[in-house]
Design an enzyme around this catalytic site. Structure first.
Site, PDB file in Angstrom:
ATOM      1  N   HIS A 129       0.802  -1.235   0.000  1.00 40.41           N
ATOM      2  CA  HIS A 129       0.000   0.000   0.000  1.00 40.41           C
ATOM      3  C   HIS A 129       0.827   1.274   0.000  1.00 40.41           C
ATOM      4  O   HIS A 129       0.286   2.358   0.255  1.00 40.41           O
ATOM      5  CB  HIS A 129      -0.918   0.051   1.223  1.00 40.41           C
ATOM      6  CG  HIS A 129      -1.976  -0.993   1.236  1.00 40.41           C
ATOM      7  ND1 HIS A 129      -3.251  -0.782   0.759  1.00 40.41           N
ATOM      8  CD2 HIS A 129      -1.951  -2.272   1.653  1.00 40.41           C
ATOM      9  CE1 HIS A 129      -3.962  -1.880   0.915  1.00 40.41           C
ATOM     10  NE2 HIS A 129      -3.193  -2.808   1.452  1.00 40.41           N
ATOM     11  N   LYS A 137      -7.804  13.947   4.658  1.00 41.42           N
ATOM     12  CA  LYS A 137      -6.933  12.779   4.586  1.00 41.42           C
ATOM     13  C   LYS A 137      -5.887  12.972   5.683  1.00 41.42           C
ATOM     14  O   LYS A 137      -5.827  14.048   6.286  1.00 41.42           O
ATOM     15  CB  LYS A 137      -6.261  12.670   3.223  1.00 41.42           C
ATOM     16  CG  LYS A 137      -5.631  13.997   2.758  1.00 41.42           C
ATOM     17  CD  LYS A 137      -5.032  13.919   1.360  1.00 41.42           C
ATOM     18  CE  LYS A 137      -6.042  13.948   0.254  1.00 41.42           C
ATOM     19  NZ  LYS A 137      -6.094  12.802  -0.600  1.00 41.42           N
ATOM     20  N   ARG A 138      -5.068  11.953   5.944  1.00 44.42           N
ATOM     21  CA  ARG A 138      -4.004  12.148   6.921  1.00 44.42           C
ATOM     22  C   ARG A 138      -3.131  13.341   6.512  1.00 44.42           C
ATOM     23  O   ARG A 138      -2.984  13.624   5.326  1.00 44.42           O
ATOM     24  CB  ARG A 138      -3.149  10.874   7.022  1.00 44.42           C
ATOM     25  CG  ARG A 138      -3.839   9.744   7.732  1.00 44.42           C
ATOM     26  CD  ARG A 138      -4.213  10.123   9.159  1.00 44.42           C
ATOM     27  NE  ARG A 138      -3.025  10.199   9.988  1.00 44.42           N
ATOM     28  CZ  ARG A 138      -2.633   9.271  10.849  1.00 44.42           C
ATOM     29  NH1 ARG A 138      -3.378   8.183  11.024  1.00 44.42           N
ATOM     30  NH2 ARG A 138      -1.537   9.407  11.553  1.00 44.42           N
ATOM     31  N   LYS A 162       1.259  14.483   0.773  1.00 42.95           N
ATOM     32  CA  LYS A 162      -0.110  14.781   0.338  1.00 42.95           C
ATOM     33  C   LYS A 162      -0.292  16.281   0.074  1.00 42.95           C
ATOM     34  O   LYS A 162      -1.287  16.726  -0.459  1.00 42.95           O
ATOM     35  CB  LYS A 162      -1.118  14.285   1.376  1.00 42.95           C
ATOM     36  CG  LYS A 162      -1.107  12.757   1.539  1.00 42.95           C
ATOM     37  CD  LYS A 162      -2.062  12.306   2.640  1.00 42.95           C
ATOM     38  CE  LYS A 162      -1.953  10.830   2.989  1.00 42.95           C
ATOM     39  NZ  LYS A 162      -2.704   9.944   2.059  1.00 42.95           N
ATOM     40  N   THR A 216      -8.397   6.759  -1.759  1.00 38.18           N
ATOM     41  CA  THR A 216      -9.769   6.242  -1.846  1.00 38.18           C
ATOM     42  C   THR A 216     -10.769   7.360  -1.535  1.00 38.18           C
ATOM     43  O   THR A 216     -11.910   7.293  -1.981  1.00 38.18           O
ATOM     44  CB  THR A 216      -9.990   5.062  -0.865  1.00 38.18           C
ATOM     45  OG1 THR A 216      -9.426   5.417   0.407  1.00 38.18           O
ATOM     46  CG2 THR A 216      -9.324   3.807  -1.376  1.00 38.18           C
ATOM     47  N   LYS A 274     -14.578   8.519  -3.199  1.00 39.38           N
ATOM     48  CA  LYS A 274     -15.809   8.890  -2.481  1.00 39.38           C
ATOM     49  C   LYS A 274     -16.330  10.233  -2.987  1.00 39.38           C
ATOM     50  O   LYS A 274     -17.534  10.412  -3.196  1.00 39.38           O
ATOM     51  CB  LYS A 274     -15.550   8.956  -0.973  1.00 39.38           C
ATOM     52  CG  LYS A 274     -15.214   7.596  -0.364  1.00 39.38           C
ATOM     53  CD  LYS A 274     -14.579   7.712   1.015  1.00 39.38           C
ATOM     54  CE  LYS A 274     -13.855   6.403   1.350  1.00 39.38           C
ATOM     55  NZ  LYS A 274     -12.935   6.533   2.500  1.00 39.38           N
TER      56      LYS A 274
HETATM   57  C1  26W Z   1       3.434   2.110  10.866  1.00 36.99           C
HETATM   58  C2  26W Z   1       3.776   1.749   9.554  1.00 36.99           C
HETATM   59  C3  26W Z   1       2.743   1.958   8.520  1.00 36.99           C
HETATM   60  C4  26W Z   1       3.141   2.108   7.262  1.00 36.99           C
HETATM   61  C5  26W Z   1       2.238   2.245   6.267  1.00 36.99           C
HETATM   62  C6  26W Z   1       1.390   1.947   8.825  1.00 36.99           C
HETATM   63  C7  26W Z   1       0.471   2.084   7.820  1.00 36.99           C
HETATM   64  C8  26W Z   1       0.901   2.228   6.536  1.00 36.99           C
HETATM   65  C9  26W Z   1      -0.103   2.281   5.405  1.00 36.99           C
HETATM   66  C10 26W Z   1       0.514   1.660   4.203  1.00 36.99           C
HETATM   67  C11 26W Z   1      -0.604   3.635   5.127  1.00 36.99           C
HETATM   68  C12 26W Z   1      -1.822   3.658   4.270  1.00 36.99           C
HETATM   69  O1  26W Z   1      -2.915   3.749   4.754  1.00 36.99           O
HETATM   70  N1  26W Z   1      -1.649   3.608   2.937  1.00 36.99           N
HETATM   71  C13 26W Z   1      -2.718   3.955   2.047  1.00 36.99           C
HETATM   72  O2  26W Z   1      -3.420   2.809   1.635  1.00 36.99           O
HETATM   73  C14 26W Z   1      -4.564   3.165   0.875  1.00 36.99           C
HETATM   74  C15 26W Z   1      -5.328   1.893   0.581  1.00 36.99           C
HETATM   75  O3  26W Z   1      -4.661   1.115  -0.332  1.00 36.99           O
HETATM   76  C16 26W Z   1      -4.168   3.923  -0.376  1.00 36.99           C
HETATM   77  O4  26W Z   1      -5.336   4.338  -1.030  1.00 36.99           O
HETATM   78  C17 26W Z   1      -3.312   5.132  -0.022  1.00 36.99           C
HETATM   79  O5  26W Z   1      -2.838   5.757  -1.200  1.00 36.99           O
HETATM   80  C18 26W Z   1      -2.163   4.718   0.861  1.00 36.99           C
HETATM   81  O6  26W Z   1      -1.446   5.856   1.306  1.00 36.99           O
END
Ligand code: 26W
Length: 840
Positions: free
Chosen positions: A372, A563-564, A569, A671, A675
């Protein structure tokens, strides 16, 4: 049937739970009095919510049982979605919608003098996720239930979910989210399926009674994993799937030393460590910080879930695993649950006596990995020393997997030591690390990205070596969102309008929305379309006024980025544009002005300094702009605090313009963009993630494109001099001057130097300055387009009409066709499908 079973049947032979409003009234009353012990004079609204939730849950229970029975009876292939995050939001509205009970519930509550919308607000969001990845998991399970796919979600039942955010003096403050306080109506504890999870200790070699040399994990400190199940209803189809979340608990073995020393209280207190594992969700969404507790969480989920699946397998098939990989598949949501690869090996070998080759064959055919993120800092690596202390037996197995893998590499690329070093699961260096993504790739038969560009970049960049070795493993699965929550539930006015014109098949067949294209020339339809948007904007305005104290006029363009908060971003870029608009107003450059209301929302990881500064900048800019009488209605801006799933349900339907402005090549998919599109917003965005596919679907005329492409981004880096770009652009210079002279930080000059400094820095990874001009121009285009009401209406309708691809129903069909190969299963007894008169 045995005599005992026949008698037991009477226990489950309960009267049917009816689905008329009168039946619901009865159910609510019964739970209010008998389950919750409430008196009619009680004014605590939350009990009314709980009573309704119990009544709705009653109506899911039989379908839930029937679904399980059907899955067991068919004994077909099953999939398990392993995820450290499930960002479910609220359950009540979704359950009511999927049961087809919306009208009857409204009627029942009305008879009781209650209002459904108010009751819904009583439920706390289940915020067991950070952002995109967690919400995707929630949309996936919804779509799997609707498609009647036998998929179970496995996760952790965090006591504290994503922190709640409030703003103090412009800064983010974090409050713990004790979401379970006050009870959780939707979960059912299943302590009979408790699992025992090992930590610590060591590996021991021994000869078993047949004289074979074997390994076992000894002297471990064990923790219990107790499952809590949540029902996941499909849409009006009688299917109710399961989300199983594990809670950690101490074993009942007291610390004997302490106990015998007479410290009874101390020995009970030492149970704490075990119970901490499922205490809190880590709020980082892009940088791994290598904390021991996080690795404990990952192994806890992996081990408990795999043991649970094997328990069910052995129950039915005994210890014959020859069919296991043909009938089971684990989908790993990022690398977070990847230790599963080694854990499945361990259990098959140590507990069930399979040989390495047998176990490896099964593992490699059962595990599938979804990536992801492309951010290198988000790739998980665990230090070998931590691993060996916490999971010694698991580390043995990872070493063996790596050893065998390196042998394969040596055969394929003789003498290419450099390649072996690059691809090794164990990273060498001062401190050795386990590279979790490589473990996932080596152990899986499928590896996918989440949008076409992202999947392409993975095989060209991060995973290029592995792609060269195993091209057949790599594939793309473009993300989606569930239209049940993100349209049918959250946008009632527009849903009603659409259904009145094209019927309601779109709720399960989102491509049906294409029929809306035929209506763009119908002026009357366009007016009704606008009226829905306006109603949604009025609803959001009310909320914004309540929580931010700022008035958003529904006549203005609603320009939204939620978003975060992360530098990639580029909320910074958004705020630069806002300051530019402010500057124009102050200069009197307002001919043909389009009034705008800008809303920005999102959480910053608590340890992410720059993200927190960006929030402060947004708030300070808002303070100046919103209080300047020269500005008035021309421009308003708020930072919306505590952005979460239930907030998005109000925000998305009200958006005119959706900000998707990441540096190209950084946002895996996005995502939120989907929406907004589905709800008829226009996108202003870069060629990044799923934006590219959104633009492809809706057509370039209906998308405001700006910015460098991925290739251009990489090409520009070596010669990037943002100061030159700023100096050459009068508008840009003025915006930077306003920040740098302290206009937005009157009492704290230099407060925003870290932000402006990073924009001016030649190795700013996010290339904010490079995209400034084209962003401003695209925004101007959007402003002009908004003035042409008819044009905007058409574009809005077309965005919804072409959003069909972005349903998770499509995404799940893709996963199923190309990775899982499951057969949909209907529960036999369809008592749970609403009677026709209730769903028509
Ligand atoms: C703590 C380490 C960590 C690293 C990455 C925690 C969580 C993550 C995730 C990969 C972050 C995340 O939410 N990624 C997002 O995933 C979505 C679903 O596929 C995508 O639409 C987003 O672009 C992506 O940033």
């Amino acid at each position: 049937m045995t005599e005992q079973e026949a008698r037991m049947r009477r226990i489950t032979d309960v009267p049917c739970v009816g689905k008329t409003s009168a039946d619901l009234v009865q159910g609510i009353q019964r739970h209010y009095l008998r389950t919750l012990g409430q008196h009619t004079s009680s004014h605590v609204k939350n009990y009314k919510y709980q009573a309704l939730a119990f009544a709705i849950r009653d109506r899911l229970m039989e379908c839930w049982k029937n679904t399980k029975d059907a899955y067991e009876e068919q004994d077909g292939k099953r999939a398990y979605y392993l995820s450290l995050e499930f960002l479910m939001g609220r359950a009540l509205g979704n359950a009511v919608l999927n049961l087809g009970l919306d009208e009857e519930v409204v009627k029942a509550l009305h008879d009781l003098g209650l209002d459904f919308e108010e009751i819904v607000e009583e439920e706390r969001d289940a915020g067991l996720g950070n952002g995109g990845l967690g919400r995707l998991a929630a949309c996936f399970v919804d779509s799997c239930a609707t498609l009647q796919l036998p998929v179970t979600g496995y996760g952790i039942r965090y006591e504290y979910g994503m922190f709640r955010q409030h703003i103090e003096n412009g800064y983010q403050m974090e409050d713990p989210d004790h979401w379970l306080r006050g009870g959780n109506v939707w979960e059912v504890e299943r302590s009979e399926y408790t699992q025992r999870i090992h930590f610590g200790g060591r590996s021991e070699y021994y000869h078993d009674d047949q004289g074979d040399l074997r390994v076992r994990w000894v002297d471990s400190n064990d923790v219990l994993a107790v499952p809590f199940d949540t029902p996941i209803p499909g849409y009006k189809n009688g299917t109710v799937n399961t989300l199983r979340l594990w809670k950690s608990a101490a074993t009942d073995e007291f610390d004997l030393g302490e106990f015998n020393a007479g410290d009874y209280a101390g020995s009970v207190a030492s149970k704490n460590e075990a119970e901490h594992i499922s205490m809190v969700l880590y709020p980082n969404d892009s940088s791994e910080n290598g904390k021991e507790l996080r690795l404990r969480q990952q192994y806890f989920l992996a081990s408990a879930s795999i043991k649970d699946v094997l328990r069910q397998w052995v129950n039915v098939h005994g210890e014959d695993f020859s069919e296991f990989s043909a009938k089971n598949v684990f989908q790993l949501n990022d690398t977070h649950p990847t230790v599963s690869v080694a854990e499945l090996m361990r259990i098959l070998m140590d507990d069930y006596r399979l040989t390495w080759d047998e176990a490896w064959d099964i593992t490699q055919h059962t595990m599938a990995y979804t990536n992801h993120t492309l951010l290198p800092e988000a790739l998980e690596r665990w230090s070998v020393s931590l691993f060996s202390r916490l999971l010694p037996r698991v580390l043995d197995i990872i070493y063996e997997i790596n050893g065998r893998f390196l042998t394969v590499l040596a055969q394929k690329y003789p003498g290419d030591v450099e390649r072996q070093r690059r691809m090794s699961i164990i990273e060498e260096g001062d401190v050795q690390h386990v590279r979790m993504a490589y473990l996932a790739i080596v152990g899986s038969f499928s590896i996918n990205g989440v949008a076409q560009l992202h999947s392409d970049l993975l095989v060209e960049g991060l995973f290029a070596d592995f792609y060269k070795l195993w091209p057949e493993k790599f594939n793309n699965k473009t993300n989606g969102v569930t239209q049940r929550r993100w349209m049918a539930w959250c946008n009632k006015p527009l849903s009603a309008l659409i259904s009145s014109e094209i019927g309601d098949d779109w709720i399960t067949q989102l491509n049906e929305l294409q029929q809306l294209e035929l209506l763009v020339d119908d002026a009357n339809f366009r007016e009704r379309w606008s009226a829905c948007k306006r109603q949604n904007k009025e609803r959001l305005s009310k909320v914004v006024e309540e929580v931010c104290g700022v008035r958003f006029s529904p006549d203005a363009m609603f320009d939204i980025q939620v978003k975060r908060i992360h530098e990639y971003k580029r909320q910074q870029l958004n705020i630069l544009h806002v300051i530019h608009l402010y500057d124009r107003i102050k200069r009197g450059d307002t001919a043909n002005w389009t009034n705008r209301c800008v809303l920005i929302g999102g959480k910053a990881a608590p340890g992410y300094y720059m993200a927190k500064q960006i929030i402060k900048l947004i708030n300070n800019v808002a303070e100046v702009i919103n209080n300047d009488p020269d500005v008035g209605d021309k421009l308003k801006i708020v930072f919306f605090p505590n952005y979460r799933v239930s907030a998005m349900e109000i925000i998305a339907p009200a958006a005119d313009l959706s900000e998707q402005i990441s540096t190209a090549g950084k946002e895996a998919s996005g995502t939120g963009n989907m929406k907004f599109m589905m709800n008829g917003a226009m996108t202003i965005g870069t060629l990044d993630g799923a934006n590219i596919e959104i633009r492809e679907e809706v057509g370039r005329d209906n998308f405001f494109l700006f910015g460098l492409t991925t290739d251009e981004v990489e090409a520009i880096r070596p010669n990037y001099v943002p100061n030159n770009i700023i100096a050459a652009d009068e508008d840009f210079k003025r915006v930077m001057d306003l920040i740098e002279c302290g206009h937005f930080s009157q009492f704290e000059p230099g407060l925003f130097a870290p932000i402006t400094g990073s924009i001016r820095c030649h190795d700013d990874p996010w290339l904010v300055a490079a995209d400034f001009r084209s962003y401003i121009d695209a925004q101007q285009e959007a402003a002009e387009a908004y003035q042409d009401k008819e044009r905007w209406q058409r574009m809005s309708i077309l965005n919804t009409a072409y959003s069909g691809k972005f349903s998770t129903d499509r995404t799940m069909e893709d996963y199923n066709r190309e990775i899982w190969h499951l057969t949909p299963i209907r529960p036999k007894d369809e008592t749970c499908v609403p009677p026709r008169h209730l769903c028509d």
